[in-house]
Design an enzyme around this catalytic site. Structure first.
Site, PDB file in Angstrom:
ATOM      1  N   LEU A 127     -15.409  60.363  15.268  1.00 49.52           N
ATOM      2  CA  LEU A 127     -14.324  59.399  15.069  1.00 49.52           C
ATOM      3  C   LEU A 127     -14.009  58.665  16.378  1.00 49.52           C
ATOM      4  O   LEU A 127     -13.883  59.299  17.432  1.00 49.52           O
ATOM      5  CB  LEU A 127     -13.061  60.133  14.593  1.00 49.52           C
ATOM      6  CG  LEU A 127     -11.780  59.293  14.539  1.00 49.52           C
ATOM      7  CD1 LEU A 127     -11.811  58.342  13.345  1.00 49.52           C
ATOM      8  CD2 LEU A 127     -10.538  60.178  14.498  1.00 49.52           C
ATOM      9  N   ASP A 130       5.518  53.288  12.287  1.00 55.00           N
ATOM     10  CA  ASP A 130       6.891  52.783  12.394  1.00 55.00           C
ATOM     11  C   ASP A 130       7.910  53.760  11.792  1.00 55.00           C
ATOM     12  O   ASP A 130       7.576  54.582  10.941  1.00 55.00           O
ATOM     13  CB  ASP A 130       6.955  51.435  11.648  1.00 55.00           C
ATOM     14  CG  ASP A 130       8.096  50.558  12.122  1.00 55.00           C
ATOM     15  OD1 ASP A 130       8.286  49.478  11.542  1.00 55.00           O
ATOM     16  OD2 ASP A 130       8.815  50.976  13.065  1.00 55.00           O
ATOM     17  N   HIS A 140      10.051  59.819  18.516  1.00 57.70           N
ATOM     18  CA  HIS A 140       8.735  59.554  19.128  1.00 57.70           C
ATOM     19  C   HIS A 140       7.967  60.853  19.352  1.00 57.70           C
ATOM     20  O   HIS A 140       6.758  60.935  19.091  1.00 57.70           O
ATOM     21  CB  HIS A 140       8.919  58.816  20.465  1.00 57.70           C
ATOM     22  CG  HIS A 140       9.594  57.490  20.335  1.00 57.70           C
ATOM     23  ND1 HIS A 140       9.320  56.600  19.328  1.00 57.70           N
ATOM     24  CD2 HIS A 140      10.545  56.903  21.110  1.00 57.70           C
ATOM     25  CE1 HIS A 140      10.082  55.524  19.470  1.00 57.70           C
ATOM     26  NE2 HIS A 140      10.827  55.680  20.543  1.00 57.70           N
TER      27      HIS A 140
END
Ligand SMILES: Cc1cc(N2CCCCCC2)n2ncc(-c3ccc(F)cc3)c2n1
Length: 255
Positions: free
Chosen positions: A146, A35, A52
């Site tokens: 991962l 955020d 972004h």
């Protein structure tokens, strides 16, 4: 370089162990609400999409760092079901980010044995977004490093209502008795059915809300909040979150 510290399997682990991070007690699954991208840009007199774009670079760095540390699953809240309400140009930009990210970093993700997955209502995404993500999922499906899990067009309440509908259909068909409905059965109907639940939730930008993210799955997770906006988030912040996680577990580990 001979690794000086016990348990450290990689140079990165040795470096961070020297700072007190214990690699034998890392969170297995870290979930992040990334955020603050719009506010980061606004504070610099830049358009929201600049935040972004900067945030996408941070994704690459944190994914690489989490992989090097040995985190097993990293779930990133990339686009919520509520994000469709944003201005058209911003949504169009956001729907291109998975394509840009994978065009740039998929070879490195494959090199690092990362497995790409998604959770969310995938079918309604634009074709260019779906094609790029589906290719990455296909090209990394056999990797066992991962697990990089992007929450794309994800909403937890939508996910839970869908799970209830699936179970209700089985009861209606007579293949399931209501008394057989369990927490395990409900979990198996969620997008995250194949993943371990998050141990740690990180949320940046000072907000302390779940925002319809993994509402069922985060029932037992530690929450770690920072005022730092996602574009300014870095490996040190991530390491601090893991360090604090470990110290909380140490305090209550004995009870
Ligand atoms: C919609 C969206 C937004 C997005 N942001 C950048 C990070 C900050 C938060 C929102 C904006 N990022 N960053 C990476 C992806 C992505 C998604 C799927 C995938 F397979 C590969 C990369 C992404 N997707």
């Amino acid at each position: 370089m001979p690794i000086k510290f016990p348990f450290a399997k990689t140079k990165k682990q040795a470096e961070t162990q020297s700072l007190g991070l214990d690699h034998t007690h890392l969170p297995k699954h870290v979930a992040i609400i990334m955020d603050g991208n719009g506010r980061w840009a606004k504070n610099r007199g830049m358009p929201r999409i600049a935040g972004h774009k900067e945030g996408m670079g941070v994704v690459k760095r944190i994914v690489s760092y989490a992989s090097d540390l040995g985190v097993q699953v990293l779930t990133l809240y990339a686009f919520s079901t509520e994000n469709w309400k944003r201005p058209k140009n911003e949504v169009e930009f956001l729907m291109k980010l998975p394509v840009d990210f994978l065009n740039t970093y998929l070879p490195e993700l494959i090199e690092k044995n990362v497995q790409v997955r998604t959770i969310g209502d995938f079918d309604v995404l634009p074709p260019h977004t779906k094609n790029a993500v589906q290719e990455a999922i296909q090209r990394t499906k056999d990797n066992d490093g991962l697990v990089l899990n992007f929450a794309l067009n994800y909403g937890s309440r939508f996910e839970m209502v869908h799970a209830v509908r699936q179970i209700a259909e089985k009861v209606k068909e007579g293949v399931l008795d209501p008394s057989d409905i369990s927490e395990e059965m409900f979990s198996s109907e969620l997008y995250t059915s194949e993943l371990i639940e998050p141990d740690l939730l990180i949320r940046t930008s000072g907000e302390q809300r779940l925002s319809n993210f993994l509402l069922w799955q985060l029932a037992y997770a530690e929450f770690w909040f920072t005022e730092v906006y996602w574009p300014d988030f870095n490996e040190s912040h991530f390491e601090k979150a893991l360090y604090d996680f470990q110290n909380r577990k140490r305090r209550f580990g004995g009870v």
